[in-house]
Motif scaffolding. Structure first.
Motif, PDB file in Angstrom:
ATOM      1  N   PRO A 114       9.226   4.235   5.134  1.00  6.74           N
ATOM      2  CA  PRO A 114       9.544   2.942   5.737  1.00  6.74           C
ATOM      3  C   PRO A 114      10.476   2.144   4.832  1.00  6.74           C
ATOM      4  O   PRO A 114      10.635   2.453   3.646  1.00  6.74           O
ATOM      5  CB  PRO A 114       8.180   2.266   5.858  1.00  6.74           C
ATOM      6  N   GLU A 115      11.057   1.093   5.388  1.00  8.81           N
ATOM      7  CA  GLU A 115      12.063   0.317   4.659  1.00  8.81           C
ATOM      8  C   GLU A 115      11.511  -0.282   3.372  1.00  8.81           C
ATOM      9  O   GLU A 115      12.208  -0.324   2.347  1.00  8.81           O
ATOM     10  CB  GLU A 115      12.608  -0.788   5.558  1.00  8.81           C
ATOM     11  N   ASP A 116      10.260  -0.723   3.370  1.00  4.40           N
ATOM     12  CA  ASP A 116       9.732  -1.369   2.176  1.00  4.40           C
ATOM     13  C   ASP A 116       9.356  -0.380   1.075  1.00  4.40           C
ATOM     14  O   ASP A 116       8.892  -0.779   0.005  1.00  4.40           O
ATOM     15  CB  ASP A 116       8.548  -2.283   2.507  1.00  4.40           C
ATOM     16  N   ALA A 117       9.545   0.913   1.315  1.00  2.16           N
ATOM     17  CA  ALA A 117       9.345   1.917   0.276  1.00  2.16           C
ATOM     18  C   ALA A 117      10.658   2.370  -0.349  1.00  2.16           C
ATOM     19  O   ALA A 117      10.658   3.255  -1.210  1.00  2.16           O
ATOM     20  CB  ALA A 117       8.610   3.128   0.848  1.00  2.16           C
ATOM     21  N   LEU A 118      11.775   1.751   0.056  1.00  5.14           N
ATOM     22  CA  LEU A 118      13.098   2.153  -0.423  1.00  5.14           C
ATOM     23  C   LEU A 118      13.585   1.178  -1.487  1.00  5.14           C
ATOM     24  O   LEU A 118      13.620  -0.030  -1.269  1.00  5.14           O
ATOM     25  CB  LEU A 118      14.086   2.190   0.744  1.00  5.14           C
ATOM     26  N   LEU A 119      13.944   1.706  -2.636  1.00  2.85           N
ATOM     27  CA  LEU A 119      14.429   0.896  -3.750  1.00  2.85           C
ATOM     28  C   LEU A 119      15.934   1.072  -3.887  1.00  2.85           C
ATOM     29  O   LEU A 119      16.420   2.200  -3.978  1.00  2.85           O
ATOM     30  CB  LEU A 119      13.752   1.322  -5.057  1.00  2.85           C
ATOM     31  N   GLY A 175       0.793  -1.220   0.000  1.00  2.00           N
ATOM     32  CA  GLY A 175       0.000   0.000   0.000  1.00  2.00           C
ATOM     33  C   GLY A 175       0.823   1.266   0.000  1.00  2.00           C
ATOM     34  O   GLY A 175       0.290   2.363   0.230  1.00  2.00           O
ATOM     35  N   ARG A 176       2.111   1.154  -0.291  1.00  2.00           N
ATOM     36  CA  ARG A 176       2.961   2.348  -0.329  1.00  2.00           C
ATOM     37  C   ARG A 176       2.672   3.122  -1.611  1.00  2.00           C
ATOM     38  O   ARG A 176       2.747   2.567  -2.703  1.00  2.00           O
ATOM     39  CB  ARG A 176       4.445   1.974  -0.274  1.00  2.00           C
ATOM     40  N   ARG A 177       2.391   4.385  -1.453  1.00  2.00           N
ATOM     41  CA  ARG A 177       2.166   5.245  -2.623  1.00  2.00           C
ATOM     42  C   ARG A 177       3.319   6.216  -2.866  1.00  2.00           C
ATOM     43  O   ARG A 177       3.274   6.997  -3.808  1.00  2.00           O
ATOM     44  CB  ARG A 177       0.856   6.032  -2.446  1.00  2.00           C
ATOM     45  N   HIS A 178       4.321   6.158  -2.019  1.00  2.00           N
ATOM     46  CA  HIS A 178       5.510   7.007  -2.171  1.00  2.00           C
ATOM     47  C   HIS A 178       6.723   6.105  -1.975  1.00  2.00           C
ATOM     48  O   HIS A 178       6.884   5.482  -0.930  1.00  2.00           O
ATOM     49  CB  HIS A 178       5.486   8.125  -1.120  1.00  2.00           C
ATOM     50  N   VAL A 179       7.554   6.008  -3.006  1.00  2.00           N
ATOM     51  CA  VAL A 179       8.772   5.204  -2.918  1.00  2.00           C
ATOM     52  C   VAL A 179       9.968   6.081  -3.261  1.00  2.00           C
ATOM     53  O   VAL A 179       9.826   7.160  -3.858  1.00  2.00           O
ATOM     54  CB  VAL A 179       8.715   3.980  -3.859  1.00  2.00           C
ATOM     55  N   ALA A 180      11.164   5.606  -2.887  1.00  2.00           N
ATOM     56  CA  ALA A 180      12.396   6.340  -3.170  1.00  2.00           C
ATOM     57  C   ALA A 180      13.387   5.418  -3.854  1.00  2.00           C
ATOM     58  O   ALA A 180      13.672   4.327  -3.364  1.00  2.00           O
ATOM     59  CB  ALA A 180      13.003   6.898  -1.882  1.00  2.00           C
ATOM     60  N   GLY A 181      13.893   5.848  -5.006  1.00  2.00           N
ATOM     61  CA  GLY A 181      14.981   5.158  -5.678  1.00  2.00           C
ATOM     62  C   GLY A 181      16.285   5.815  -5.282  1.00  2.00           C
ATOM     63  O   GLY A 181      16.497   6.999  -5.554  1.00  2.00           O
TER      64      GLY A 181
END
Length: 374
Positions: A238-243, A215-221
């Protein structure tokens, strides 16, 4: 060349592929230094010699050579890069430790095969041996620990050398950066984690899938662990939003184009993101280079006069160009971030994704930002 950062994503990849990890040049130099200083104080070389890496691992290294004389000891280990295609795999890394008068501290010297910094813009001063900050800190800490165990002062000169290093360095970008005479002693974690492009890109795609499923709508590459920390500090992700994007900006953008999220943060070093700003989607040093002429044009847009623009175009590194502009009040970091954001949006081709960009320097300080377009 640069060592791979041993991040969580790559550790998971290692488990999937069964590839064997290895040790950085900095870890090998630390092991050799520890053995040599122990012999200098006790007369005996520990073999194998065990060290502690920055994340707590305790690998043991067999000695390949050892010598001792009055006030001096030398130990050497063979670098094992595991299954990574590392130009220094199999190289003999030597540390010669000499006693110094009390109060001298730890002094580093470049021996044969280790380069010397000859131009500004690197994280080491001109004239310094090309031994990067994290390996230096590792060696200082191990010297202090050996001194405490064996009643030494910890005041030593450490000379690091790499057999055949000057020839090996011709396969790296060191000569263009003004690091002359040999290799750089690298490593931020002490561990080399092998990877292939296809496996890394697969892990990026799976990271997007996992974030969306959560359900993450904001991720970081992010290009590495330092930029990852900056993205977390700014956005609290959060950790699961980090690529773990590494050099593969194009892989992140193309996959998110097909599998959108509401917002994408791109975080990375200034030099790498200047490549994205210039239109490169693969940020690896072997496939794209910092374009100082492009940076000069951005500086002009930010108000630089022709003298500053010419100096930026002739800069040794991207960091050098950034520092010159900062001293004159030209926001080159923000300009790179904004241009990188626009390039990212072009790759996204109208996908419903807002993009912001964070540029950092080598110390992790934010030097440029671009917010999403209104």
């Amino acid at each position: 060349m640069a060592d791979a950062e041993a991040t969580g994503g790559r550790t998971a990849q290692l488990q999937r592929t069964g590839l064997r990890h290895g040790w950085t040049t900095g870890a090998c130099a630390t092991a050799a230094t520890t053995a040599a200083y122990t012999a200098l104080l006790t007369g005996e070389f520990p073999d194998p010699v065990t060290i502690t890496l920055p994340k707590g691992q305790t690998p043991a290294f067999a000695l390949a050579a050892e010598e001792k004389s009055a006030g001096r000891a030398m130990a050497a280990v063979v670098k094992d890069a595991g299954d990574d295609p590392d130009v220094t795999h199999g190289a003999l890394v030597r540390a010669t430790v000499r006693a110094l008068p009390p109060g001298s501290g730890v002094v580093f010297r470049a021996g044969p095969g280790v380069g010397t910094v000859t131009r500004p813009g690197l994280p080491l001063a001109v004239g310094e041996p090309a031994i990067n900050p994290v390996p230096r800190q590792m060696m200082r800490e191990h010297v202090a620990a050996v001194a405490e165990r064996h009643r030494g002062t910890g005041d030593v000169e450490i000379e690091i050398s790499v057999d055949n290093g000057e020839e090996l360095a011709r396969s790296t970008w060191n000569p263009r950066l003004g690091i002359l005479g040999g290799l750089s002693v690298l490593g931020t974690t002490g561990i080399v984690v092998p990877y292939s492009c296809s496996a890394w890109i697969d892990s990026i795609r799976r990271g997007v899938d996992v974030a969306r499923a959560a359900g993450r709508r904001h991720v970081a590459g992010c290009t590495g662990s330092t930029s990852e920390k900056a993205a977390v500090a700014v956005h609290g992700l959060p950790e699961d939003a980090l690529l773990d994007m590494g050099d593969f900006a194009g892989a992140v953008l193309k996959y998110i184009r097909r599998h959108p999220v509401d917002r994408l943060t791109i975080a990375g070093g200034f030099a790498k993101l200047s490549k994205l700003a210039a239109g490169h989607l693969d940020l690896h040093s072997s496939r794209s280079q910092v374009d100082k002429g492009f940076l000069a044009e951005l500086a002009r847009r930010g108000g630089a006069d022709e003298a500053l623009a010419a100096s930026v175009a002739a800069a040794n590194t991207g960091l050098d160009a950034l520092q010159q502009c900062a001293a004159r009040g030209v926001p080159l970091g923000d300009l790179v971030a904004a241009t990188a954001r626009d390039e990212a949006l072009a790759v996204l081709r109208g996908a419903p994704v807002s993009v912001d960009v964070i540029c950092i320097d080598r110390a992790g300080t934010i030097v440029g930002r671009a917010s999403p377009r209104p």
